[in-house]
Design a protein around this motif. Structure first.
Motif, PDB file in Angstrom:
ATOM      1  N   GLY A  17       8.799   5.319  -1.579  1.00 59.27           N
ATOM      2  CA  GLY A  17       9.089   4.781  -2.902  1.00 59.27           C
ATOM      3  C   GLY A  17      10.529   4.355  -3.048  1.00 59.27           C
ATOM      4  O   GLY A  17      10.851   3.311  -3.595  1.00 59.27           O
ATOM      5  N   ALA A  18      11.436   5.185  -2.528  1.00 56.68           N
ATOM      6  CA  ALA A  18      12.854   4.857  -2.632  1.00 56.68           C
ATOM      7  C   ALA A  18      13.186   3.628  -1.822  1.00 56.68           C
ATOM      8  O   ALA A  18      13.974   2.777  -2.230  1.00 56.68           O
ATOM      9  CB  ALA A  18      13.695   6.046  -2.170  1.00 56.68           C
ATOM     10  N   ALA A  19      12.585   3.506  -0.645  1.00 52.64           N
ATOM     11  CA  ALA A  19      12.839   2.340   0.193  1.00 52.64           C
ATOM     12  C   ALA A  19      12.379   1.074  -0.501  1.00 52.64           C
ATOM     13  O   ALA A  19      13.035   0.038  -0.452  1.00 52.64           O
ATOM     14  CB  ALA A  19      12.120   2.495   1.537  1.00 52.64           C
ATOM     15  N   ALA A  20      11.244   1.167  -1.190  1.00 48.03           N
ATOM     16  CA  ALA A  20      10.730  -0.015  -1.888  1.00 48.03           C
ATOM     17  C   ALA A  20      11.671  -0.436  -3.001  1.00 48.03           C
ATOM     18  O   ALA A  20      11.873  -1.613  -3.257  1.00 48.03           O
ATOM     19  CB  ALA A  20       9.338   0.274  -2.452  1.00 48.03           C
ATOM     20  N   GLN A  21      12.294   0.571  -3.668  1.00 51.74           N
ATOM     21  CA  GLN A  21      13.219   0.240  -4.745  1.00 51.74           C
ATOM     22  C   GLN A  21      14.524  -0.318  -4.190  1.00 51.74           C
ATOM     23  O   GLN A  21      15.128  -1.216  -4.748  1.00 51.74           O
ATOM     24  CB  GLN A  21      13.487   1.477  -5.592  1.00 51.74           C
ATOM     25  CG  GLN A  21      12.262   1.914  -6.381  1.00 51.74           C
ATOM     26  CD  GLN A  21      12.505   3.202  -7.146  1.00 51.74           C
ATOM     27  OE1 GLN A  21      13.622   3.688  -7.213  1.00 51.74           O
ATOM     28  NE2 GLN A  21      11.463   3.771  -7.707  1.00 51.74           N
ATOM     29  N   ALA A  22      14.964   0.227  -3.058  1.00 52.20           N
ATOM     30  CA  ALA A  22      16.236  -0.212  -2.502  1.00 52.20           C
ATOM     31  C   ALA A  22      16.127  -1.610  -1.913  1.00 52.20           C
ATOM     32  O   ALA A  22      17.072  -2.387  -1.951  1.00 52.20           O
ATOM     33  CB  ALA A  22      16.698   0.770  -1.427  1.00 52.20           C
ATOM     34  N   GLN A  23      14.973  -1.939  -1.337  1.00 51.49           N
ATOM     35  CA  GLN A  23      14.763  -3.232  -0.701  1.00 51.49           C
ATOM     36  C   GLN A  23      13.450  -3.838  -1.211  1.00 51.49           C
ATOM     37  O   GLN A  23      12.413  -3.681  -0.585  1.00 51.49           O
ATOM     38  CB  GLN A  23      14.723  -3.082   0.818  1.00 51.49           C
ATOM     39  CG  GLN A  23      16.053  -2.596   1.405  1.00 51.49           C
ATOM     40  CD  GLN A  23      15.970  -2.458   2.913  1.00 51.49           C
ATOM     41  OE1 GLN A  23      14.909  -2.248   3.474  1.00 51.49           O
ATOM     42  NE2 GLN A  23      17.102  -2.566   3.582  1.00 51.49           N
ATOM     43  N   PRO A  24      13.501  -4.484  -2.348  1.00 49.55           N
ATOM     44  CA  PRO A  24      12.287  -5.079  -2.911  1.00 49.55           C
ATOM     45  C   PRO A  24      11.672  -6.074  -1.938  1.00 49.55           C
ATOM     46  O   PRO A  24      12.377  -6.753  -1.182  1.00 49.55           O
ATOM     47  CB  PRO A  24      12.792  -5.787  -4.181  1.00 49.55           C
ATOM     48  CG  PRO A  24      14.107  -5.141  -4.493  1.00 49.55           C
ATOM     49  CD  PRO A  24      14.678  -4.734  -3.192  1.00 49.55           C
ATOM     50  N   THR A  25      10.363  -6.162  -1.957  1.00 46.76           N
ATOM     51  CA  THR A  25       9.684  -7.088  -1.063  1.00 46.76           C
ATOM     52  C   THR A  25      10.122  -8.520  -1.333  1.00 46.76           C
ATOM     53  O   THR A  25      10.359  -8.910  -2.462  1.00 46.76           O
ATOM     54  CB  THR A  25       8.156  -6.974  -1.234  1.00 46.76           C
ATOM     55  OG1 THR A  25       7.540  -7.954  -0.380  1.00 46.76           O
ATOM     56  CG2 THR A  25       7.729  -7.251  -2.666  1.00 46.76           C
ATOM     57  N   GLN A  26      10.243  -9.284  -0.262  1.00 55.43           N
ATOM     58  CA  GLN A  26      10.608 -10.688  -0.390  1.00 55.43           C
ATOM     59  C   GLN A  26       9.400 -11.600  -0.212  1.00 55.43           C
ATOM     60  O   GLN A  26       9.546 -12.811  -0.218  1.00 55.43           O
ATOM     61  CB  GLN A  26      11.693 -11.035   0.639  1.00 55.43           C
ATOM     62  CG  GLN A  26      13.023 -10.321   0.392  1.00 55.43           C
ATOM     63  CD  GLN A  26      13.597 -10.619  -0.980  1.00 55.43           C
ATOM     64  OE1 GLN A  26      13.838 -11.770  -1.326  1.00 55.43           O
ATOM     65  NE2 GLN A  26      13.810  -9.587  -1.774  1.00 55.43           N
ATOM     66  N   ASN A  27       8.231 -11.010   0.012  1.00 54.62           N
ATOM     67  CA  ASN A  27       7.036 -11.837   0.134  1.00 54.62           C
ATOM     68  C   ASN A  27       6.638 -12.345  -1.244  1.00 54.62           C
ATOM     69  O   ASN A  27       6.263 -11.554  -2.117  1.00 54.62           O
ATOM     70  CB  ASN A  27       5.877 -11.038   0.735  1.00 54.62           C
ATOM     71  CG  ASN A  27       6.057 -10.813   2.219  1.00 54.62           C
ATOM     72  OD1 ASN A  27       6.738 -11.588   2.894  1.00 54.62           O
ATOM     73  ND2 ASN A  27       5.450  -9.759   2.732  1.00 54.62           N
ATOM     74  N   PRO A  28       6.704 -13.660  -1.477  1.00 50.70           N
ATOM     75  CA  PRO A  28       6.401 -14.154  -2.820  1.00 50.70           C
ATOM     76  C   PRO A  28       4.983 -13.858  -3.270  1.00 50.70           C
ATOM     77  O   PRO A  28       4.747 -13.654  -4.458  1.00 50.70           O
ATOM     78  CB  PRO A  28       6.667 -15.662  -2.716  1.00 50.70           C
ATOM     79  CG  PRO A  28       6.671 -15.976  -1.260  1.00 50.70           C
ATOM     80  CD  PRO A  28       7.141 -14.744  -0.565  1.00 50.70           C
ATOM     81  N   ALA A  29       4.027 -13.786  -2.334  1.00 49.61           N
ATOM     82  CA  ALA A  29       2.643 -13.517  -2.731  1.00 49.61           C
ATOM     83  C   ALA A  29       2.506 -12.146  -3.378  1.00 49.61           C
ATOM     84  O   ALA A  29       1.629 -11.939  -4.228  1.00 49.61           O
ATOM     85  CB  ALA A  29       1.709 -13.628  -1.532  1.00 49.61           C
ATOM     86  N   ASP A  30       3.377 -11.213  -3.004  1.00 48.65           N
ATOM     87  CA  ASP A  30       3.319  -9.876  -3.592  1.00 48.65           C
ATOM     88  C   ASP A  30       3.883  -9.839  -4.998  1.00 48.65           C
ATOM     89  O   ASP A  30       3.724  -8.850  -5.709  1.00 48.65           O
ATOM     90  CB  ASP A  30       4.070  -8.880  -2.712  1.00 48.65           C
ATOM     91  CG  ASP A  30       3.377  -8.648  -1.379  1.00 48.65           C
ATOM     92  OD1 ASP A  30       2.139  -8.841  -1.323  1.00 48.65           O
ATOM     93  OD2 ASP A  30       4.054  -8.302  -0.401  1.00 48.65           O
ATOM     94  N   LEU A  31       4.585 -10.897  -5.395  1.00 43.49           N
ATOM     95  CA  LEU A  31       5.128 -10.972  -6.745  1.00 43.49           C
ATOM     96  C   LEU A  31       4.173 -11.649  -7.720  1.00 43.49           C
ATOM     97  O   LEU A  31       4.422 -11.659  -8.922  1.00 43.49           O
ATOM     98  CB  LEU A  31       6.455 -11.742  -6.723  1.00 43.49           C
ATOM     99  CG  LEU A  31       7.601 -11.052  -5.975  1.00 43.49           C
ATOM    100  CD1 LEU A  31       8.760 -12.016  -5.773  1.00 43.49           C
ATOM    101  CD2 LEU A  31       8.058  -9.813  -6.717  1.00 43.49           C
ATOM    102  N   VAL A  32       3.082 -12.193  -7.217  1.00 39.76           N
ATOM    103  CA  VAL A  32       2.128 -12.917  -8.058  1.00 39.76           C
ATOM    104  C   VAL A  32       1.207 -11.943  -8.774  1.00 39.76           C
ATOM    105  O   VAL A  32       0.686 -11.005  -8.162  1.00 39.76           O
ATOM    106  CB  VAL A  32       1.297 -13.900  -7.209  1.00 39.76           C
ATOM    107  CG1 VAL A  32       0.180 -14.525  -8.033  1.00 39.76           C
ATOM    108  CG2 VAL A  32       2.192 -14.977  -6.609  1.00 39.76           C
ATOM    109  N   ASN A  33       0.987 -12.180 -10.042  1.00 42.48           N
ATOM    110  CA  ASN A  33      -0.025 -11.441 -10.797  1.00 42.48           C
ATOM    111  C   ASN A  33      -1.149 -12.403 -11.188  1.00 42.48           C
ATOM    112  O   ASN A  33      -1.025 -13.147 -12.160  1.00 42.48           O
ATOM    113  CB  ASN A  33       0.561 -10.810 -12.055  1.00 42.48           C
ATOM    114  CG  ASN A  33      -0.474 -10.016 -12.834  1.00 42.48           C
ATOM    115  OD1 ASN A  33      -1.576  -9.766 -12.339  1.00 42.48           O
ATOM    116  ND2 ASN A  33      -0.143  -9.628 -14.055  1.00 42.48           N
TER     117      ASN A  33
END
Length: 761
Positions: A17-33
């Motif tokens: 969880g901490a790693a995900a917060q420190a380095q947010p994903t850069q894959n744009p598909a994961d940002l799509v809702n």
């Protein structure tokens, strides 16, 4: 005091969880809702979208179906039950669907009726990505997963321990066929369900192949079990195939379809190859990341990045592919115009009244290779149907006004589109511009009046006459520009150039607004500028007065110059949201969406006014455009189920956000220019397909710093309120110096104003 947990801090960053917060994903598909805009209903649209699980421009989408069979509102976020997982081609709930069929798993006694089989679900146990969907069906203690290709999909059902697991295949009503092939673990069939725009022989053929042997396969004629048969043709055919499963056992299904034939559906199944579910899912993720990755965003809030990529995802769904690949890999298609199978590309499910404004300009800038195929498909539309569609789904549909195929075709060629038959398309444009079509929304309704008087009269029983006139005038500008580029005779160019000034015929100097005009030259009486519909389309005179995309300077001159022009623009945003709905007889959802937005008479939830903010740039007050662009981005969009402020409309409202967040917008698509707003993000990079990048740097950008204090392009001062498409294609670096207060000296010279026909003269 020494922190007793200090020694543990380095270890925290090793936690997932901490790693995900420190380095947010850069894959744009994961940002799509994909659920953005799904909390909608007929009386109020927050997008009127559904979670479209697909590939970019894929022929088929898949979706969970919460609504009743045949309802355009097939998925509503407020629903709590799922009735099935449907292959859909629906462009909007108002247009409804065609070629749909559904799968629904269950356990226990087989239930085929859509109400009986529906299962409770929760959004807490639902995952939606552009390339993947998963949901837990509580009534059956099972999970359904879907991942598609362009014309096929894989399903994965995870069942509990039971000897009565099953999957229902619903070919829907209005005429369907199913055949069970137990030896092959297959079901083949077709559905004819549609909502119009198709020939009499329309079918969507499909094949479904399971990896488990069938137990007790059954066919149903609607709700009645059909005994002793392995195939059935009826108004409404369903099938159920059973399985015995261990706890957690997965049953996989491979599905493909074709509008051409059952044999072609088998060929389309080969898109899946021997790839398992996870590999197809990974391929879909890659495809979306590549498409979305044409724009790289840096900085901004998580919510802003999610909104941006959710909007870009919506802009890459329509128009969808309606062609398939034959045995030699060549494009072929079923023609929704003549019912024949023809060679070449075809795309459908878009309304040009919406999408000519920003969606097609976005394709021309970022995805021109795809738009070239779309243009080739438009030439096939004309060859096979005799007209260009203004709203296609999949064939001609009789809805909306204008002849905006002219803009879509002209812009693509003017901005560099090649490799298709532009001469046939030019013929299609001039044919459509000078003839009334077989439907009111094909060709030009009222063309005999328009070409003689310069406008469609208010009193000749042609609805929404002023809206038609204004859009025809812009469309004539687009045709004239294309005619010049193709070297057509001067007489021909002059004809359309002259007609492009017909907007002047509707300008009433007394009101300083556009107004319906009668055949004898008098203006409509009485006149209420707040009246929706009537002479206008889903808007009023406050919205349509500005629909002079190609000659804003000419409109400004009619109003008396920059000062009264700006005063009227200012008034648009400060008037109360009053309205007259008597033309419709009730408050249509577009009116309600304007009313509740708290932005005066500015109705961003519908398309006619979406360019209006940018018009301040023509009157030497660009800072006002910068203010209102940021207000609209901040207030009217969210990456949430209620995330839009009206109908999303096949990528148009999303494309507005994408352009505006980047900092510019195509007010006049058939020109070379984009009009400046101000960027939303500290940095954005456009990776253009020609190998050049456009870098938009605004390091001081913030919630407070929304104004452009200074701008350089490729290291040189740049004062204009517009950008050239041709120059951007060469690659460019724009550095925006942002500030909290407007700079009222920049962009105020005559040369800084964007293109207008009157200015060009």
């Amino acid at each position: 005091m020494k922190n007793p947990f200090a020694a543990l801090l380095p270890l925290l960053f090793l936690l997932p969880g901490a790693a995900a917060q420190a380095q947010p994903t850069q894959n744009p598909a994961d940002l799509v809702n994909p659920l953005m805009g799904t909390d909608s209903k007929p009386s109020l649209s927050n997008g009127n979208t559904y979670p479209a699980i697909a590939r970019p421009w894929g022929m088929n989408c898949w979706m969970p179906q919460t609504g009743k069979m045949g309802s355009g509102w097939a998925y509503q976020y407020s629903a709590d039950k799922i009735r099935g997982f449907k292959q859909t081609h629906q462009p909007s709930p108002w247009m409804n669907d065609y070629g749909q069929f559904a799968l629904m798993p269950g356990t226990g006694r087989v239930k085929v009726d859509e109400d009986a089989r529906a299962s409770w679900f929760s959004h807490k146990a639902e995952t939606a990505r552009p390339y993947y969907y998963s949901v837990y069906l509580a009534d059956y203690d099972l999970t359904t997963e879907i991942t598609p290709t362009e014309r096929a999909a894989r399903f994965r059902f995870t069942f509990p321990r039971t000897d009565s697991a099953y999957v229902v295949i619903d070919a829907l009503d209005k005429g369907s066929y199913l055949k069970i092939l137990p030896a092959q673990n297959r079901i083949v069939g077709y559905t004819t369900r549609n909502s119009g725009g198709v020939p009499a022989n329309f079918k969507n053929y499909f094949v479904i192949e399971f990896d488990h042997a069938f137990a007790n396969p059954q066919l149903y004629n609607d709700k009645a079990l059909a005994t002793g048969v392995s195939e059935l043709t009826a108004a409404h055919v369903l099938a159920a195939v059973g399985f015995r499963t261990r706890k957690g056992e997965q049953v996989n299904a491979r599905v493909a379809s074709s509008f051409i034939s059952a044999e072609q559906a088998e060929r389309n199944l080969q898109e899946l190859g021997s790839d398992d579910f996870d590999k197809v899912k990974a391929q879909g993720e890659t495809a979306w990341n590549q498409a979305l990755g044409r724009v790289e965003i840096e900085g901004g809030s998580e919510e802003q990045r999610q909104t941006f990529y959710s909007c870009l995802y919506r802009a890459l769904l329509f128009p969808r592919k309606f062609y398939e690949l034959d045995a030699s890999g060549q494009p072929v298609h079923y023609s929704p115009f003549n019912g024949q199978v023809k060679p070449g590309y075809l795309y459908t499910d878009t309304g040009f009244w919406d999408t000519f404004r920003a969606l097609f300009p976005l394709l021309n800038l970022l995805y021109p290779e795809e738009n070239a195929k779309m243009q080739a498909g438009l030439a096939n539309d004309y060859r096979e149907g005799g007209w260009l569609p203004e709203w296609g789904s999949p064939g001609y549909r009789d809805v909306m006004v204008g002849n905006n195929s002219a803009s879509v075709v002209a812009e693509a060629y003017l901005k560099g589109g090649r490799g298709y038959d532009i001469n046939t398309l030019y013929e299609a444009l001039t044919h459509g511009a000078n003839n009334a079509g077989p439907l009111e929304a094909v060709g030009r309704a009222g063309v005999q009046y328009y070409n003689k008087l310069g406008y469609v009269p208010y009193d000749v029983k042609i609805n929404e006459s002023a809206a038609r006139t204004l859009e025809y005038a812009y469309d004539d500008f687009a045709i004239a520009q294309l005619a010049k580029a193709l070297g057509k005779p001067k007489k021909e160019i002059d004809l359309y150039t002259q007609r492009s000034q017909n907007y002047r015929k509707l300008f009433d100097k007394e009101w300083g607004m556009m107004r319906g005009r009668n055949q004898n030259g008098t203006f409509q009486t009485p006149f209420n500028p707040f009246k929706w519909g009537d002479a206008f389309t889903e808007g009023n005179s406050w919205h349509y007065t500005w629909s002079v995309f190609h000659d804003v300077q000419g409109l400004m001159n009619l109003m008396g110059g920059p000062k009264p022009f700006v005063a009227k623009l200012d008034t648009l945003f400060t008037l109360p949201p009053v309205f007259d709905d008597t033309y419709y007889g009730s408050v249509i959802h577009e009116i309600r969406e304007m009313q509740i937005a708290n932005m005066g008479q500015y109705a961003h939830g519908n398309q006619p006014a979406q360019h209006v903010i940018y018009l301040y740039n023509y009157a030497a007050q660009p800072w006002k455009a910068q203010y209102w662009v940021r207000e609209t981005l901040n207030r009217l969009y969210r990456p949430t189920p209620d995330g839009y402020c009206g109908d999303e409309d096949n990528g148009q409202t999303s494309a507005w956000y994408v352009f505006s967040a980047l900092g510019f917008y195509p007010v006049c698509p058939a020109s070379d220019q984009y009009v400046l707003g101000a960027p939303l993000f500290p940095k954005a990079t456009l990776h253009l397909p020609g190998g050049h990048d456009v870098v938009l740097n605004a390091p001081a950008n913030s919630a407070a710093n929304r104004y452009i204090n200074n701008l350089t392009m490729n290291g040189r001062p740049y004062a204009h309120n517009w950008l050239s498409h041709a120059e951007l294609l060469k690659g460019a670096t724009l550095n925006f110096e942002m500030s909290a207060a407007p700079t009222k000296a920049r962009g105020t010279q005559a040369a800084d104003a964007p293109f207008s026909v009157s200015k060009a003269k």
